[in-house]
Write an enzyme that holds these catalytic residues in place. Sequence first.
Site, PDB file in Angstrom:
ATOM      1  N   GLU A 178       7.186  10.380  13.465  1.00  0.00           N
ATOM      2  CA  GLU A 178       6.319   9.250  13.130  1.00  0.00           C
ATOM      3  C   GLU A 178       6.888   7.949  13.685  1.00  0.00           C
ATOM      4  OE1 GLU A 178       3.463   9.522  11.865  1.00  0.00           O
ATOM      5  OE2 GLU A 178       3.500  11.568  11.071  1.00  0.00           O
ATOM      6  N   HIS A 209       6.539  14.840  10.688  1.00  0.00           N
ATOM      7  CA  HIS A 209       5.614  15.779  10.045  1.00  0.00           C
ATOM      8  C   HIS A 209       5.615  17.107  10.796  1.00  0.00           C
ATOM      9  CE1 HIS A 209       3.342  12.627   7.627  1.00  0.00           C
ATOM     10  NE2 HIS A 209       3.433  13.643   6.794  1.00  0.00           N
ATOM     11  N   CYS A 228       4.322  10.839   1.986  1.00  0.00           N
ATOM     12  CA  CYS A 228       5.253  10.808   3.127  1.00  0.00           C
ATOM     13  C   CYS A 228       5.374   9.402   3.691  1.00  0.00           C
ATOM     14  CB  CYS A 228       4.794  11.771   4.222  1.00  0.00           C
ATOM     15  SG  CYS A 228       4.903  13.490   3.709  1.00  0.00           S
ATOM     16  N   ARG A 234      -5.938  10.855  -1.474  1.00  0.00           N
ATOM     17  CA  ARG A 234      -7.203  11.587  -1.642  1.00  0.00           C
ATOM     18  C   ARG A 234      -7.044  12.718  -2.638  1.00  0.00           C
ATOM     19  NH1 ARG A 234      -7.988  14.299   2.641  1.00  0.00           N
ATOM     20  NH2 ARG A 234      -6.320  13.415   3.894  1.00  0.00           N
TER      21      ARG A 234
HETATM   22  N1  PCA Z   1       3.301  15.925   3.084  1.00  0.00           N
HETATM   23  C1  PCA Z   1       2.576  14.895   2.351  1.00  0.00           C
HETATM   24  C2  PCA Z   1       3.418  14.612   1.130  1.00  0.00           C
HETATM   25  C3  PCA Z   1       4.414  15.709   1.048  1.00  0.00           C
HETATM   26  C4  PCA Z   1       4.327  16.413   2.347  1.00  0.00           C
HETATM   27  O1  PCA Z   1       5.069  17.330   2.719  1.00  0.00           O
HETATM   28  C5  PCA Z   1       2.246  13.677   3.199  1.00  0.00           C
HETATM   29  O2  PCA Z   1       2.048  13.821   4.421  1.00  0.00           O
HETATM   30  O3  PCA Z   1       2.148  12.579   2.672  1.00  0.00           O
END
Ligand code: PCA
Length: 207
Positions: free
Chosen positions: A81, A168, A144, A91
């Site tokens: 990111e 991610h 996240c 959501r």
């Molecule tokens: N993904 C979520 C929260 C926890 C995770 O593993 C997110 O992208 O916010």
Amino acid sequence: MKLLVTAFEPFGGETLNPALEALNRLGDSIDTVKLIRVEVPTSFKRALGAVKRAIEAEAGEKPCAVLMLGQAGGRSALTPERVAINIASARIPDNDGFMPFEEPIVPGGPAAYFSTLPIVKLTEAIREAGLPAAISNSAGTFVCNSLMYGVLHWLESEHPAIKAGFMHVPYAPEQTAAMASPQPSMSIQDITRGVEAALRALIMNIK
Ligand code: PCA
């Protein structure tokens, strides 16, 4: 040298989180670099505390960088990111049943923080390992993004030498097999290999 690697527990009714599965498959070290591995609750209110405690608990040398990992269902690549924004808007409820709507994470805080990790190098290293990777320009507005923002905000004032960022990962096939409309996935083995490649790139490029 030490690195802190974190991953979220399952959320949203899932029984696994591929980020956590990969975290649990990492070793205790990469070459001479110690890996501190921490599971983080998928909770707007509790996630940041888990990362702060892990950093504060390290006696002596602190980790020089933090790589946080989470699941982004629907993505087809490992995605470092670029930025975390000062908005919490959910959501679905987090694991405490909390569902903020269009709230600042830090009232009056900066609009955004850039990752302080070498995200181009991380992306290239994952591709060189033979796996799909791309820089993402949005970490969303769920837990996240909130953790990434909170950690960068806290480090800036408390531990400015520690670099931090988020990556991610896609769903694992175990999660998508029964879906009525199929979503992209990546095996936990490959996700783990991609995370390792990213960590090696981080070690080589940390300043
Ligand atoms: N993904 C979520 C929260 C926890 C995770 O593993 C997110 O992208 O916010």
